[in-house]
Design an enzyme around this catalytic site. Structure first.
Site, PDB file in Angstrom:
ATOM      1  N   ASP A  54      63.371  36.467 -60.845  1.00 42.66           N
ATOM      2  CA  ASP A  54      64.682  34.998 -60.620  1.00 42.66           C
ATOM      3  C   ASP A  54      63.556  34.250 -61.013  1.00 42.66           C
ATOM      4  O   ASP A  54      62.744  33.489 -60.923  1.00 42.66           O
ATOM      5  CB  ASP A  54      64.460  34.791 -59.288  1.00 42.66           C
ATOM      6  CG  ASP A  54      65.770  34.228 -59.751  1.00 42.66           C
ATOM      7  OD1 ASP A  54      67.381  34.299 -59.344  1.00 42.66           O
ATOM      8  OD2 ASP A  54      65.381  32.796 -59.372  1.00 42.66           O
ATOM      9  N   HIS A 111      73.646  27.122 -61.680  1.00 41.63           N
ATOM     10  CA  HIS A 111      72.891  27.140 -60.420  1.00 41.63           C
ATOM     11  C   HIS A 111      73.269  25.876 -58.831  1.00 41.63           C
ATOM     12  O   HIS A 111      73.398  26.858 -58.460  1.00 41.63           O
ATOM     13  CB  HIS A 111      71.857  25.792 -60.983  1.00 41.63           C
ATOM     14  CG  HIS A 111      70.327  26.503 -60.160  1.00 41.63           C
ATOM     15  ND1 HIS A 111      69.501  26.417 -61.271  1.00 41.63           N
ATOM     16  CD2 HIS A 111      69.957  26.618 -58.983  1.00 41.63           C
ATOM     17  CE1 HIS A 111      68.089  26.423 -59.521  1.00 41.63           C
ATOM     18  NE2 HIS A 111      68.890  26.892 -58.674  1.00 41.63           N
ATOM     19  N   LYS A 165      68.721  30.117 -64.429  1.00 37.79           N
ATOM     20  CA  LYS A 165      70.116  29.085 -64.120  1.00 37.79           C
ATOM     21  C   LYS A 165      70.564  27.696 -64.738  1.00 37.79           C
ATOM     22  O   LYS A 165      69.448  27.468 -65.085  1.00 37.79           O
ATOM     23  CB  LYS A 165      69.791  29.211 -63.171  1.00 37.79           C
ATOM     24  CG  LYS A 165      69.726  30.324 -61.603  1.00 37.79           C
ATOM     25  CD  LYS A 165      69.623  29.966 -60.100  1.00 37.79           C
ATOM     26  CE  LYS A 165      68.059  30.886 -59.246  1.00 37.79           C
ATOM     27  NZ  LYS A 165      67.347  31.535 -59.731  1.00 37.79           N
ATOM     28  N   TYR A 208      63.246  24.872 -61.790  1.00 44.88           N
ATOM     29  CA  TYR A 208      62.159  24.902 -61.481  1.00 44.88           C
ATOM     30  C   TYR A 208      60.809  24.483 -61.774  1.00 44.88           C
ATOM     31  O   TYR A 208      59.286  24.362 -61.299  1.00 44.88           O
ATOM     32  CB  TYR A 208      61.828  26.419 -61.082  1.00 44.88           C
ATOM     33  CG  TYR A 208      62.700  27.303 -60.672  1.00 44.88           C
ATOM     34  CD1 TYR A 208      63.856  26.706 -59.558  1.00 44.88           C
ATOM     35  CD2 TYR A 208      62.762  28.455 -60.256  1.00 44.88           C
ATOM     36  CE1 TYR A 208      64.634  27.112 -58.960  1.00 44.88           C
ATOM     37  CE2 TYR A 208      64.088  29.113 -59.438  1.00 44.88           C
ATOM     38  CZ  TYR A 208      64.513  28.851 -58.940  1.00 44.88           C
ATOM     39  OH  TYR A 208      65.756  29.920 -57.137  1.00 44.88           O
TER      40      TYR A 208
END
Ligand code: A2P
Length: 314
Positions: A43, A110, A77, A48
């Site tokens: 994931d 997201h 996302k 990130y």
């Protein structure tokens, strides 16, 4: 490994490696370890800040023949700054480029929050777009364009309320197939679970272990891994509290994405699939519910009424 089956026959392994909060310096080794250990679901997300390193790890695994692309499930996302319809496919291409992939298995919106292009995390109200300036229905149309272009096999949403998903249904030509939300025994998300099942959508739980490595923690928040009931069941079964939390998610039909950068814990979390809970244990764990969010989305309060907690989680 248990899987969730999509209508086109694709199967998503129920345990995935979470990469939220895994620093670029750690995530490369974590992904390699995870794939070597047998994980087939990773994931990811643009925000990130570690997708290039995840991509480097995937490249190594492919080149060494540890796994083939078609045997992996990769989720990413769309960040809030690419919600305008024409920005979605370019954002998806950027993620694919970082990951070194031709396609994703799943791409999620997201957050139901729009920021002006170029903003990572907002510091002022001016950095937001209102729901009128960037309607979620338009963002969803951009997601559908990603499927039509063959850049992602499935699309879904993250951090959406039932109301927001119902709104998407009105204009969607491809329905969201999966919802990713925070869930653990302190936030069992019963209503969303019933809604998703009724609408044939799958569920992924993020922060299944309580995300205690978050940067902004509140004082006095409940300790999930240290919860006495979880500890008691774990010692009875000779496994770890984390394994109980993961097994509980699998038993109720969710997929989940525990994050770890530690090789031993990465393996331990995958092995949770062999921990079986009785109906009574399932019930007592669900009875811990406090409707408690570790990740409140308070960051979006700056964006005005549309993005405050009451509207965000409507
Ligand atoms: P680490 O990466 O050092 O293993 P969540 O998945 O809910 O976001 O939680 C992630 C946090 O839980 C991280 O701090 C991670 O640390 C820790 N963690 C992951 N797996 C385990 C485990 N099996 N036991 C205890 N803590 C774990």
């Amino acid at each position: 490994m248990k899987t969730l089956r999509f209508t086109n026959g694709d199967e998503m392994p129920c345990i995935g490696l979470g990469t939220w909060k895994s620093s670029p310096g750690d995530v490369y080794q974590a992904v390699v370890e995870a794939i070597r250990a047998g994980y087939r679901h990773i994931d990811c997300a643009y925000i990130y800040g570690n997708e290039p390193e995840v991509g480097a790890a995937l490249k190594l695994c492919f080149s060494e023949g540890i796994v083939r692309r078609e045997d992996l499930w990769i989720t990413s996302k769309l960040w809030n700054s690419a919600h305008l319809k024409q920005d979605v496919v370019p954002a998806l291409k950027l993620t694919l480029n970082s990951l070194g992939l031709d396609y994703l298995d799943l791409y999620l919106i997201h957050w139901p929050v729009a920021l002006i292009p170029g903003t990572a995390f907002p510091k002022t109200a001016e950095e937001f777009l209102s729901p009128e300036q960037a309607p979620l229905s338009e963002t969803w149309a951009g997601m559908e364009a990603g499927v039509q272009a063959g850049l992602t096999r499935h699309i879904g949403v993250s951090n959406f309320s039932i109301r927001k998903i119902k709104n998407l249904f009105r204009s969607a030509s491809i329905r969201p197939e999966l919802v990713q939300i925070e869930s653990h025994p302190f936030l069992i998300q019963q209503e969303m679970m019933e809604f998703a099942h009724a609408e044939q959508m799958h569920l992924t739980a993020y922060a299944p272990l309580g995300a205690k490595d978050r940067s902004k923690k509140l004082e006095g928040e409940p300790d999930l891994l240290g919860c006495p009931l979880i500890g008691e069941i774990a010692s009875r079964k000779g496994c770890s509290p984390a394994q109980i939390l993961i097994s509980w998610q699998l038993s109720r039909g969710w997929s989940t994405i525990p994050k770890s950068v530690n090789p031993e814990r990465i393996r331990q979390n995958l092995d949770a699939s062999s921990v079986l809970l009785t109906e009574q244990e399932m019930e007592s764990i669900s009875g811990l519910n406090l409707n408690y969010r570790y990740y409140t989305g308070a960051l979006w309060n700056l964006g005005g009424p549309a993005y405050q907690a009451s509207a965000l989680w409507d």
